[in-house]
Design a protein around this motif. Structure first.
Motif, PDB file in Angstrom:
ATOM      1  N   ASP A 252       0.984  -1.213  -0.094  1.00 19.72           N
ATOM      2  CA  ASP A 252       0.041   0.068   0.046  1.00 19.72           C
ATOM      3  C   ASP A 252       1.030   1.273  -0.107  1.00 19.72           C
ATOM      4  OD1 ASP A 252      -1.631   2.010   0.304  1.00 19.72           O
ATOM      5  OD2 ASP A 252      -3.150   0.981   1.861  1.00 19.72           O
ATOM      6  N   PRO A 253       0.920   1.932  -1.167  1.00 23.74           N
ATOM      7  CA  PRO A 253       1.834   3.055  -1.003  1.00 23.74           C
ATOM      8  C   PRO A 253       1.527   4.204  -0.289  1.00 23.74           C
ATOM      9  CG  PRO A 253       0.339   3.189  -3.054  1.00 23.74           C
ATOM     10  CD  PRO A 253       0.071   1.919  -2.268  1.00 23.74           C
ATOM     11  N   ILE A 254       0.144   4.200   0.091  1.00 22.82           N
ATOM     12  CA  ILE A 254      -0.288   5.304   1.210  1.00 22.82           C
ATOM     13  C   ILE A 254       0.365   5.190   2.624  1.00 22.82           C
ATOM     14  CG2 ILE A 254      -2.352   6.269   2.093  1.00 22.82           C
ATOM     15  CD1 ILE A 254      -3.664   5.849  -0.314  1.00 22.82           C
ATOM     16  N   THR A 255      -0.088   3.868   2.788  1.00 22.04           N
ATOM     17  CA  THR A 255       0.585   3.577   4.510  1.00 22.04           C
ATOM     18  C   THR A 255       2.054   3.064   4.440  1.00 22.04           C
ATOM     19  OG1 THR A 255      -0.207   1.104   4.258  1.00 22.04           O
ATOM     20  CG2 THR A 255      -1.729   2.852   5.041  1.00 22.04           C
ATOM     21  N   GLY A 256       2.850   2.650   3.473  1.00 25.81           N
ATOM     22  CA  GLY A 256       4.064   1.978   3.352  1.00 25.81           C
ATOM     23  C   GLY A 256       4.095   0.732   3.814  1.00 25.81           C
ATOM     24  N   LEU A 257       2.889   0.193   3.882  1.00 29.21           N
ATOM     25  CA  LEU A 257       2.642  -1.281   4.751  1.00 29.21           C
ATOM     26  C   LEU A 257       2.332  -2.425   3.334  1.00 29.21           C
ATOM     27  CD1 LEU A 257       0.837  -0.326   7.928  1.00 29.21           C
ATOM     28  CD2 LEU A 257       3.222  -0.681   7.665  1.00 29.21           C
ATOM     29  N   PHE A 258       2.594  -3.572   3.671  1.00 25.73           N
ATOM     30  CA  PHE A 258       2.204  -4.675   3.152  1.00 25.73           C
ATOM     31  C   PHE A 258       0.801  -5.380   3.615  1.00 25.73           C
ATOM     32  CE2 PHE A 258       2.456  -9.213   1.484  1.00 25.73           C
ATOM     33  CZ  PHE A 258       2.119  -9.002   0.187  1.00 25.73           C
ATOM     34  N   ASP A 259      -0.190  -5.161   2.790  1.00 28.11           N
ATOM     35  CA  ASP A 259      -1.589  -5.529   3.127  1.00 28.11           C
ATOM     36  C   ASP A 259      -1.679  -7.121   2.982  1.00 28.11           C
ATOM     37  OD1 ASP A 259      -1.933  -2.928   3.588  1.00 28.11           O
ATOM     38  OD2 ASP A 259      -3.342  -2.469   1.951  1.00 28.11           O
ATOM     39  N   GLN A 260      -2.266  -7.549   3.844  1.00 30.41           N
ATOM     40  CA  GLN A 260      -2.694  -9.143   4.011  1.00 30.41           C
ATOM     41  C   GLN A 260      -4.297  -8.992   4.328  1.00 30.41           C
ATOM     42  OE1 GLN A 260      -0.853 -11.634   7.023  1.00 30.41           O
ATOM     43  NE2 GLN A 260      -0.165 -12.945   5.142  1.00 30.41           N
ATOM     44  N   GLN A 261      -4.940  -9.884   3.471  1.00 32.31           N
ATOM     45  CA  GLN A 261      -6.478 -10.252   3.998  1.00 32.31           C
ATOM     46  C   GLN A 261      -6.710 -11.817   4.340  1.00 32.31           C
ATOM     47  OE1 GLN A 261      -8.705  -9.418   0.296  1.00 32.31           O
ATOM     48  NE2 GLN A 261      -7.688  -7.239   0.063  1.00 32.31           N
ATOM     49  N   LEU A 262      -7.309 -11.811   5.700  1.00 34.29           N
ATOM     50  CA  LEU A 262      -7.418 -13.071   6.473  1.00 34.29           C
ATOM     51  C   LEU A 262      -8.716 -13.567   6.586  1.00 34.29           C
ATOM     52  CD1 LEU A 262      -5.022 -12.131   9.432  1.00 34.29           C
ATOM     53  CD2 LEU A 262      -4.429 -13.280   7.225  1.00 34.29           C
ATOM     54  N   TYR A 263      -9.004 -14.696   6.168  1.00 36.51           N
ATOM     55  CA  TYR A 263     -10.160 -15.221   6.255  1.00 36.51           C
ATOM     56  C   TYR A 263     -10.797 -15.212   7.821  1.00 36.51           C
ATOM     57  CZ  TYR A 263      -8.165 -19.582   8.414  1.00 36.51           C
ATOM     58  OH  TYR A 263      -7.544 -20.401   9.452  1.00 36.51           O
ATOM     59  N   ASN A 264     -12.148 -15.635   7.999  1.00 45.45           N
ATOM     60  CA  ASN A 264     -12.560 -15.539   8.923  1.00 45.45           C
ATOM     61  C   ASN A 264     -13.887 -16.671   9.234  1.00 45.45           C
ATOM     62  OD1 ASN A 264     -14.056 -15.050  11.654  1.00 45.45           O
ATOM     63  ND2 ASN A 264     -14.604 -12.970  11.151  1.00 45.45           N
ATOM     64  N   LYS A 265     -13.524 -17.719  10.066  1.00 47.19           N
ATOM     65  CA  LYS A 265     -14.426 -19.073  10.060  1.00 47.19           C
ATOM     66  C   LYS A 265     -15.775 -18.921  10.466  1.00 47.19           C
ATOM     67  CE  LYS A 265     -12.053 -22.688   8.907  1.00 47.19           C
ATOM     68  NZ  LYS A 265     -12.580 -23.454   7.792  1.00 47.19           N
ATOM     69  N   ASP A 266     -15.999 -17.363  11.242  1.00 47.37           N
ATOM     70  CA  ASP A 266     -17.137 -17.073  11.945  1.00 47.37           C
ATOM     71  C   ASP A 266     -17.779 -16.345  11.161  1.00 47.37           C
ATOM     72  OD1 ASP A 266     -16.843 -18.677  14.316  1.00 47.37           O
ATOM     73  OD2 ASP A 266     -15.574 -17.188  15.097  1.00 47.37           O
ATOM     74  N   PHE A 267     -17.397 -15.778   9.737  1.00 47.24           N
ATOM     75  CA  PHE A 267     -18.205 -14.966   8.887  1.00 47.24           C
ATOM     76  C   PHE A 267     -19.407 -15.368   8.621  1.00 47.24           C
ATOM     77  CE2 PHE A 267     -19.323 -12.952   4.601  1.00 47.24           C
ATOM     78  CZ  PHE A 267     -18.571 -11.657   5.099  1.00 47.24           C
ATOM     79  N   ASP A 268     -20.496 -14.266   8.816  1.00 43.60           N
ATOM     80  CA  ASP A 268     -21.961 -14.570   8.797  1.00 43.60           C
ATOM     81  C   ASP A 268     -22.536 -14.248   7.269  1.00 43.60           C
ATOM     82  OD1 ASP A 268     -24.541 -15.361   9.442  1.00 43.60           O
ATOM     83  OD2 ASP A 268     -24.370 -14.022  11.320  1.00 43.60           O
ATOM     84  N   SER A 269     -23.662 -14.621   7.159  1.00 42.90           N
ATOM     85  CA  SER A 269     -24.280 -14.438   5.842  1.00 42.90           C
ATOM     86  C   SER A 269     -24.519 -12.916   5.713  1.00 42.90           C
ATOM     87  CB  SER A 269     -25.639 -14.995   5.739  1.00 42.90           C
ATOM     88  OG  SER A 269     -25.682 -16.492   5.639  1.00 42.90           O
ATOM     89  N   GLU A 270     -24.421 -12.309   4.579  1.00 46.78           N
ATOM     90  CA  GLU A 270     -25.188 -10.849   4.354  1.00 46.78           C
ATOM     91  C   GLU A 270     -26.545 -10.865   4.161  1.00 46.78           C
ATOM     92  OE1 GLU A 270     -21.378  -8.607   2.028  1.00 46.78           O
ATOM     93  OE2 GLU A 270     -22.603  -9.910   0.884  1.00 46.78           O
ATOM     94  N   GLU A 271     -27.115  -9.859   4.790  1.00 45.34           N
ATOM     95  CA  GLU A 271     -28.595 -10.047   4.510  1.00 45.34           C
ATOM     96  C   GLU A 271     -29.322  -8.858   3.744  1.00 45.34           C
ATOM     97  OE1 GLU A 271     -30.235  -9.936   8.668  1.00 45.34           O
ATOM     98  OE2 GLU A 271     -29.194 -11.982   9.094  1.00 45.34           O
ATOM     99  N   LEU A 272     -30.338  -9.103   3.245  1.00 46.49           N
ATOM    100  CA  LEU A 272     -31.253  -7.944   2.375  1.00 46.49           C
ATOM    101  C   LEU A 272     -32.580  -8.259   2.701  1.00 46.49           C
ATOM    102  CD1 LEU A 272     -31.735  -6.166   0.081  1.00 46.49           C
ATOM    103  CD2 LEU A 272     -31.712  -8.199  -1.530  1.00 46.49           C
ATOM    104  N   THR A 273     -33.224  -6.974   3.014  1.00 46.16           N
ATOM    105  CA  THR A 273     -34.506  -6.954   2.837  1.00 46.16           C
ATOM    106  C   THR A 273     -35.131  -5.872   1.665  1.00 46.16           C
ATOM    107  OG1 THR A 273     -34.996  -7.234   5.294  1.00 46.16           O
ATOM    108  CG2 THR A 273     -36.645  -6.142   4.124  1.00 46.16           C
ATOM    109  N   ALA A 274     -35.867  -6.460   0.713  1.00 48.02           N
ATOM    110  CA  ALA A 274     -36.309  -5.946  -0.374  1.00 48.02           C
ATOM    111  C   ALA A 274     -37.614  -5.403  -0.381  1.00 48.02           C
ATOM    112  CB  ALA A 274     -35.754  -6.793  -1.657  1.00 48.02           C
ATOM    113  N   TYR A 275     -38.284  -4.281  -0.673  1.00 49.74           N
ATOM    114  CA  TYR A 275     -39.283  -3.768  -1.127  1.00 49.74           C
ATOM    115  C   TYR A 275     -39.608  -3.440  -2.485  1.00 49.74           C
ATOM    116  CZ  TYR A 275     -38.725  -3.247   4.115  1.00 49.74           C
ATOM    117  OH  TYR A 275     -38.333  -3.403   5.214  1.00 49.74           O
ATOM    118  N   GLU A 276     -40.482  -3.901  -3.080  1.00 53.15           N
ATOM    119  CA  GLU A 276     -40.708  -3.531  -4.643  1.00 53.15           C
ATOM    120  C   GLU A 276     -42.216  -2.973  -4.862  1.00 53.15           C
ATOM    121  OE1 GLU A 276     -37.577  -6.287  -6.946  1.00 53.15           O
ATOM    122  OE2 GLU A 276     -38.755  -7.462  -5.713  1.00 53.15           O
ATOM    123  N   ILE A 277     -42.513  -2.441  -5.776  1.00 53.27           N
ATOM    124  CA  ILE A 277     -43.564  -2.190  -6.359  1.00 53.27           C
ATOM    125  C   ILE A 277     -43.255  -1.954  -7.889  1.00 53.27           C
ATOM    126  CG2 ILE A 277     -44.511  -0.967  -4.425  1.00 53.27           C
ATOM    127  CD1 ILE A 277     -43.928   1.720  -6.018  1.00 53.27           C
ATOM    128  N   GLY A 278     -44.606  -2.386  -8.677  1.00 52.08           N
ATOM    129  CA  GLY A 278     -44.616  -2.415 -10.151  1.00 52.08           C
ATOM    130  C   GLY A 278     -45.853  -2.304 -10.760  1.00 52.08           C
TER     131      GLY A 278
END
Length: 504
Positions: free
Chosen positions: A291-317
């Motif tokens: 990352d040229p802004i922070t000067g650090l090497f970024d690492q993305q880590l998994y999460n065994k406890d990651f939950d589902s993303e949720e959506l509530t949708a309202y529609e008319i037609g």
């Protein structure tokens, strides 16, 4: 309610013709300046008075697109595929379908390897292989009830320098439709799916479990209730789904529709949907790069406890067909999102040179928009189709410290427009022109663009069709996306091809 988790991302229905409708010989050849060669052959035959089949083979080769900064991307690819389908109409209205495919693709690509100095470009070649087989039994229980039983097995292999995977999927699905009475049209069903992923990572993209099993069990019930016969319908239902990542998830839906007459429909719905965690979020670590802004090497880590993303949708037609040659569809919606995926910074590691981020569910937001589609048969020889959509995505970071979360709203085009004209000329000639407008994507530094495609189709004689096609005409090239880890940004160039199809 019927489709279950991840239907929030959209549904693609691929409906292929019954083998009885594709009898005889079909062959086509396409050649162009980027789609260099696409060959397609098919043969359909008859087993007996109640059974038909077809077999096919395809082979494609396409060139790389122009690179941002000059040159041509090393992303040319080739693909070969074979398959079959057989259909049997058995006694008492029962039907059996058996079909399968096998394929192999070689893809060359320009991509990046993240290192402490930044992203280092390199060219790579990866292979994709796969095969599947499906069986579907449709049973007519009575005049008011039909049941479908379907099972399939699928194999998908991906061989890449940074990551190799083999994914095996076994799926069973059951559904019954029952016209219980004049007022109730009931649908219920259940499904079971087992997925096994065998993975081998690298220093860049590493896996926690080299073999990962996922099980999904679900059941649903839906009832369409005629509150006023032939006029007002209430549909209520829910899918109850268990998956090995997050456990049991309910996904209810309710909608109501009103038909004032045979030319109009008004409807509204509320539904709840989820996106289940992916292997990427629950099992893979990624060295994302310097990352040229922070000067650090970024690492993305998994999460065994990651939950589902949720959506509530309202529609008319509202849909109306004021005349026999004109119709218009209008839909408006508001989507509420919770538990959206974020990447949260953790304490520095490796002597303060590495900044790890871990997947969490701290994001939220909402979107709203509308879409309008119109069909107009101007004359018996000329028809027009138009579509306009608007969307505004607003993200709420809340307690999240993800530095890139808000920028995701700039990955969605606010405005999109399409106009298509199809003109039937004398001597079995069709002239088809389509224009597209797509708004800018600020997060990718992609400007808005207009694309124009044209096609001249001539049915020269029974069984022979010749097509001349131009894509992205009047625009030498434009961007549609930005750089990703998987590849560099390519310009979409002006392209053209000719296609000859023969049926016998």
């Amino acid at each position: 309610a019927l489709w279950g988790s991840n239907a929030v991302n959209g549904i693609i229905n691929i409906i292929t013709k019954n083998a009885a409708d594709t009898q005889g010989i079909y062959g086509s050849e396409l050649v162009g300046n980027y789609d260099r060669s696409m060959t397609d052959v098919r043969y359909g035959g008859k087993i007996n008075d109640n059974g038909y089949y077809r077999v096919y083979g395809k082979n494609d080769y396409s060139d790389g697109f122009p690179l941002v900064g000059g040159g041509v991307d090393n992303n040319n690819w080739s693909n070969s595929k074979v398959g079959f389908r057989s259909d049997f109409n058995l006694t008492s209205g029962n039907k059996l379908t058996v079909q399968g495919d096998a394929y192999s693709a070689i893809v060359n690509e320009s991509s990046f390897i993240p290192e402490f100095s930044g992203y280092v470009p390199f060219t790579d070649k990866f292979k994709i292989t796969g095969a599947n087989i499906l069986g579907r039994w449709t049973e007519k229980n009575s005049d008011d009830m039909t049941s479908t039983f379907q099972g399939y097995f699928d194999y998908f292999g991906f061989d890449y320098t940074l990551f190799e995977s083999k994914i095996y999927t076994l799926d069973y699905d059951y559904q019954t439709n029952w016209k219980a009475s004049e007022r109730h049209d009931i649908t219920w069903g259940a499904s079971a799916r087992l997925v096994e992923a065998q993975m081998q990572g690298s220093d860049t993209l590493s896996t926690n479990d080299s073999i990962l099993d996922q099980g999904i069990l679900s059941a649903f019930l839906q009832d369409q209730i005629a509150l006023v016969p032939k006029s007002v319908f209430l549909t209520v239902g829910s899918k109850l789904e268990y998956n090995s990542f997050v456990g049991v998830v309910p996904e209810p839906s309710v909608s109501i529709s009103w038909l004032p007459d045979d030319k109009q429909t008004v409807w509204a719905s509320i539904s709840h949907a989820v996106r289940t965690p992916s292997i990427r979020e629950t099992n893979l670590n990624l060295n994302a790069g310097f990352d040229p802004i922070t000067g650090l090497f970024d690492q993305q880590l998994y999460n065994k406890d990651f939950d589902s993303e949720e959506l509530t949708a309202y529609e008319i037609g509202y849909r109306i067909k004021p005349t026999t040659n004109f119709s218009i569809d209008n839909t408006a919606y508001i989507n509420e999102y919770n538990k959206l995926s974020t990447l949260e910074p953790l304490a520095l590691t490796n002597g303060g040179t590495v900044q790890p981020f871990q997947f969490e569910n701290l994001g939220a937001g909402h979107s709203y928009g509308f879409e309008t589609s119109a069909l107009w048969d101007v004359t018996s020889r000329w028809n027009l189709k138009a579509n306009y959509s608007y969307i505004n995505l607003l993200l709420d970071q809340g307690s999240s410290q993800d530095p890139n979360f808000q920028s995701q709203s700039g990955q969605v085009p606010h405005n999109q427009f399409m106009l298509r004209s199809q003109l039937f000329l004398p001597h079995d000639v069709q002239f088809i022109n389509t224009g597209y407008y797509v708004d800018s994507l600020p997060s990718y530094s992609v400007n808005s663009y207009f694309r124009f495609d044209t096609e001249l189709l001539w049915k020269a004689m029974p069984g022979l069709e010749i097509s001349l096609v131009g894509q992205n005409m009047f625009d030498s090239q434009h961007l549609e996306s930005g750089n990703t880890l998987a590849g560099t940004a390519d310009y979409i160039p002006e392209a053209y091809y000719v296609k000859v199809a023969v049926r016998y």
